[in-house]
Design an enzyme around this catalytic site. Structure first.
Site, PDB file in Angstrom:
ATOM      1  N   ASP A 249     -27.262 -24.960 -20.997  1.00 38.50           N
ATOM      2  CA  ASP A 249     -26.542 -24.410 -22.146  1.00 38.50           C
ATOM      3  C   ASP A 249     -25.140 -25.004 -22.253  1.00 38.50           C
ATOM      4  OD1 ASP A 249     -25.147 -22.829 -20.266  1.00 38.50           O
ATOM      5  OD2 ASP A 249     -26.795 -21.375 -20.333  1.00 38.50           O
ATOM      6  N   LYS A 271     -26.035 -21.312 -25.730  1.00 40.49           N
ATOM      7  CA  LYS A 271     -25.650 -20.086 -26.410  1.00 40.49           C
ATOM      8  C   LYS A 271     -24.172 -20.176 -26.698  1.00 40.49           C
ATOM      9  CE  LYS A 271     -28.086 -17.677 -23.086  1.00 40.49           C
ATOM     10  NZ  LYS A 271     -27.964 -16.642 -22.110  1.00 40.49           N
ATOM     11  N   MET A 384     -15.340 -13.998 -20.950  1.00 46.28           N
ATOM     12  CA  MET A 384     -15.712 -13.816 -22.363  1.00 46.28           C
ATOM     13  C   MET A 384     -14.712 -12.915 -23.097  1.00 46.28           C
ATOM     14  SD  MET A 384     -19.779 -13.232 -21.751  1.00 46.28           S
ATOM     15  CE  MET A 384     -19.560 -12.266 -20.271  1.00 46.28           C
TER      16      MET A 384
HETATM   17  N1  SAH Z   1     -22.077 -17.533 -15.150  1.00 42.67           N
HETATM   18  C1  SAH Z   1     -20.780 -17.988 -15.550  1.00 42.67           C
HETATM   19  C2  SAH Z   1     -20.143 -17.069 -16.573  1.00 42.67           C
HETATM   20  C3  SAH Z   1     -20.874 -17.029 -17.887  1.00 42.67           C
HETATM   21  S1  SAH Z   1     -20.065 -16.016 -19.070  1.00 42.67           S
HETATM   22  C4  SAH Z   1     -19.881 -18.083 -14.300  1.00 42.67           C
HETATM   23  O1  SAH Z   1     -20.248 -17.634 -13.233  1.00 42.67           O
HETATM   24  O2  SAH Z   1     -18.794 -18.665 -14.431  1.00 42.67           O
HETATM   25  C5  SAH Z   1     -19.113 -17.183 -19.945  1.00 42.67           C
HETATM   26  C6  SAH Z   1     -17.629 -16.998 -19.677  1.00 42.67           C
HETATM   27  O3  SAH Z   1     -17.307 -17.603 -18.428  1.00 42.67           O
HETATM   28  C7  SAH Z   1     -16.741 -17.709 -20.656  1.00 42.67           C
HETATM   29  O4  SAH Z   1     -16.555 -16.918 -21.818  1.00 42.67           O
HETATM   30  C8  SAH Z   1     -15.466 -17.819 -19.877  1.00 42.67           C
HETATM   31  O5  SAH Z   1     -14.768 -16.611 -19.832  1.00 42.67           O
HETATM   32  C9  SAH Z   1     -15.977 -18.089 -18.477  1.00 42.67           C
HETATM   33  N2  SAH Z   1     -16.009 -19.529 -18.133  1.00 42.67           N
HETATM   34  C10 SAH Z   1     -17.069 -20.237 -17.741  1.00 42.67           C
HETATM   35  N3  SAH Z   1     -16.721 -21.493 -17.446  1.00 42.67           N
HETATM   36  C11 SAH Z   1     -15.394 -21.587 -17.660  1.00 42.67           C
HETATM   37  C12 SAH Z   1     -14.442 -22.630 -17.543  1.00 42.67           C
HETATM   38  N4  SAH Z   1     -14.782 -23.842 -17.142  1.00 42.67           N
HETATM   39  N5  SAH Z   1     -13.156 -22.359 -17.839  1.00 42.67           N
HETATM   40  C13 SAH Z   1     -12.790 -21.132 -18.257  1.00 42.67           C
HETATM   41  N6  SAH Z   1     -13.643 -20.111 -18.388  1.00 42.67           N
HETATM   42  C14 SAH Z   1     -14.938 -20.325 -18.092  1.00 42.67           C
END
Ligand code: SAH
Length: 482
Positions: A249, A271, A384
């Protein structure tokens, strides 16, 4: 080729080691691992080396080397700092056709020790012909990261069933196909995930049925980390390189995707908020469908699959269809963004606990238990939360968190264009309205954010001067430009 690679069975053979210092100790360790009986001759012998020679057939001779010591020896290693002694040993050994290694002197060696990756019974030796041992060692380190530790147990399992397989499959081709099926598929993966009994049962069943091809495939739910490919785990990389098909994704970076097997089909099921390219049910169904075709399916997810990743839901569907799966943790955004921004999530004196919270509210403040989030000495990380930032900040203040509490927004954490914007609960929403940091972004709230000033080490900080000036304009202080 200057040296022919050979693997030498030295079990219970007599080996002479000349020298009793550090380098001799290292060679002794290796030789003892190969099961030799060791005679060490030297004027002094290090205690650690002495302690290693516990077999009745081992011997320590305190004194001078003489050629008589070569009698009955299968191999000789010279590890002193005496060049003329080394030359003498060399000629004595050559005269008797005994293989000789003189440390750091390839010209006096008839064999050399390679750098070794040991997954016995699988052993890999790497040689630079004595030209650059450091290069050989660096290469070894690379291989170590690629070859799981479970290879030893896998090798042993194969060894136990070798004869049976030979008896079952008549032709060499059939046997080759069978072993490829075993070693590249589920049976090997079972061993790597510590389920040796299940692996053995599957292997027996495959032999009984005379199977040589893939049956049901499997799904690997892999955490791709935050974006920087160096933050992948070894296991993630290995499985990505075995995949037939990869579903990914929009949080998975192009650099990470690039590391998947060249021939794999890469399918985007991305998504974005409120805009699901493929709805969750559809993704679940796709995983099942491809696995049932016997494929190795990688489901790549940003960060960690079990942190706001819906990993659990996907696994429930797989489980209900009897499809084998593995889950590989990834570095979650909270860890990655905080470290790459220079904000320790906990720190003595600032925060003793940390909470990971979803900032997705669907415009309802009452969905979050703000009372729980306002405790002092605690860091709160919102995933998020970029689009609900004003509501989050307001909610925290309303529930008693001081407006002066430091806040950071980390956008595109770990990517080359990572940006960090800092402020306070009272002004962060306004600052972001001006700075317009982009998603994905993480919000970190707590006193630890103050440390960012000193500890930042990666990427750009947003230009505070410009924002402060712009804030003035928003508040109407700079009337001349309204
Ligand atoms: N499973 C993922 C989270 C998914 S929810 C994890 O463990 O990181 C998606 C949210 O993750 C985004 O809205 C943001 O808040 C955060 N996120 C994921 N990757 C990011 C990145 N490289 N930099 C900043 N925020 C990130």
């Amino acid at each position: 080729m200057d040296f022919l690679p050979l693997f030498f069975n030295l079990k219970s053979r007599q080996v002479l080691l000349i020298g009793g210092g550090d380098i001799a100790l290292r060679k002794a360790r290796l030789l003892k691992r190969a099961g030799v009986f060791l005679t060490v001759v030297s004027h002094t012998v290090e205690d650690e080396l002495k302690a290693m020679l516990v077999d009745a057939h081992d011997q320590i001779i305190i004194g001078e080397y003489h050629s008589g010591l070569l009698d009955g020896k299968t191999l000789v290693v010279a590890a002193t700092d005496d060049r003329s002694l080394h030359e003498r040993v060399h000629f004595d050994a050559i005269e008797r056709n005994i293989p000789i290694n003189v440390v750091d002197t390839p010209s006096l060696c008839t064999f050399i020790f390679p750098a070794i990756v040991d997954r016995s019974p699988i052993v890999i030796g790497i040689s630079s012909g004595g030209e650059s041992p450091v290069l050989a060692r660096l290469l070894r380190a690379r291989l170590e990261t690629l070859i799981p530790n479970g290879y030893s147990r896998l090798g042993a399992l194969v060894g136990r069933f070798r004869h049976q397989v030979k008896a079952t499959f008549g032709s060499v081709n059939q046997r080759r196909r069978f072993w490829e099926h075993v070693l590249e598929g589920q049976i090997a993966e079972k061993v790597f995930s510590g389920r040796d009994d299940e692996a053995e049962a599957l292997l027996k069943a495959a032999i009984d049925k005379g199977e040589t091809g893939h049956q049901v495939g499997e799904v690997y739910l892999v955490g791709a980390g935050p974006g920087d490919p160096e933050l992948l785990t070894f296991k993630a990389l290995r499985l990505m390189q075995q995949a037939d098909v990869v579903f990914y994704d929009n949080l998975v970076s192009a650099e990470v995707l690039d590391l998947c097997r060249r021939d794999a089909d890469l399918i985007y099921v991305g998504k974005k908020r409120d805009n699901h390219a493929v709805p969750q049910d559809g993704i679940n169904a796709l995983l099942v469908q491809h696995a049932q075709q016997g494929k190795r399916v990688v489901r790549l997810k940003g960060g960690d699959p079990f942190i706001f990743g819906r990993g659990g839901e996907e696994l429930e569907t797989l489980k209900s269809h009897g499809i084998p799966f593995q889950v590989v943790p990834g570095i979650t955004a909270a860890s990655a963004c905080s470290t790459y921004a220079g904000i320790p999530l906990t720190h003595r004196g600032y925060a003793q606990s940390v909470k990971f919270v979803t900032g997705q509210l669907k415009n309802r403040k009452d969905k979050l238990n703000f009372a729980e989030l306002v405790h002092p000495n605690q860091t709160v990380v919102f995933y998020m939360g970029l689009h609900t930032l004003p509501t989050l900040a307001e909610g925290l203040i309303e529930h008693g968190k001081p407006g002066s509490t430091p806040v950071a927004i980390v956008s595109k954490g770990t990517a080359a264009d990572q940006k960090v914007l800092t402020g306070t609960l009272a002004d962060i929403a306004e600052k972001q309205a001006k700075a317009q940091l982009e998603a994905p972004a993480l919000i970190i709230v707590g006193e630890v954010v103050a440390l960012q000033e000193q500890l930042a080490w990666f990427g750009d900080k947003v230009d505070e001067q410009n924002i402060t000036h712009a804030l003035g304009m928003i508040k109407g202080e700079d009337k001349s430009s309204c």
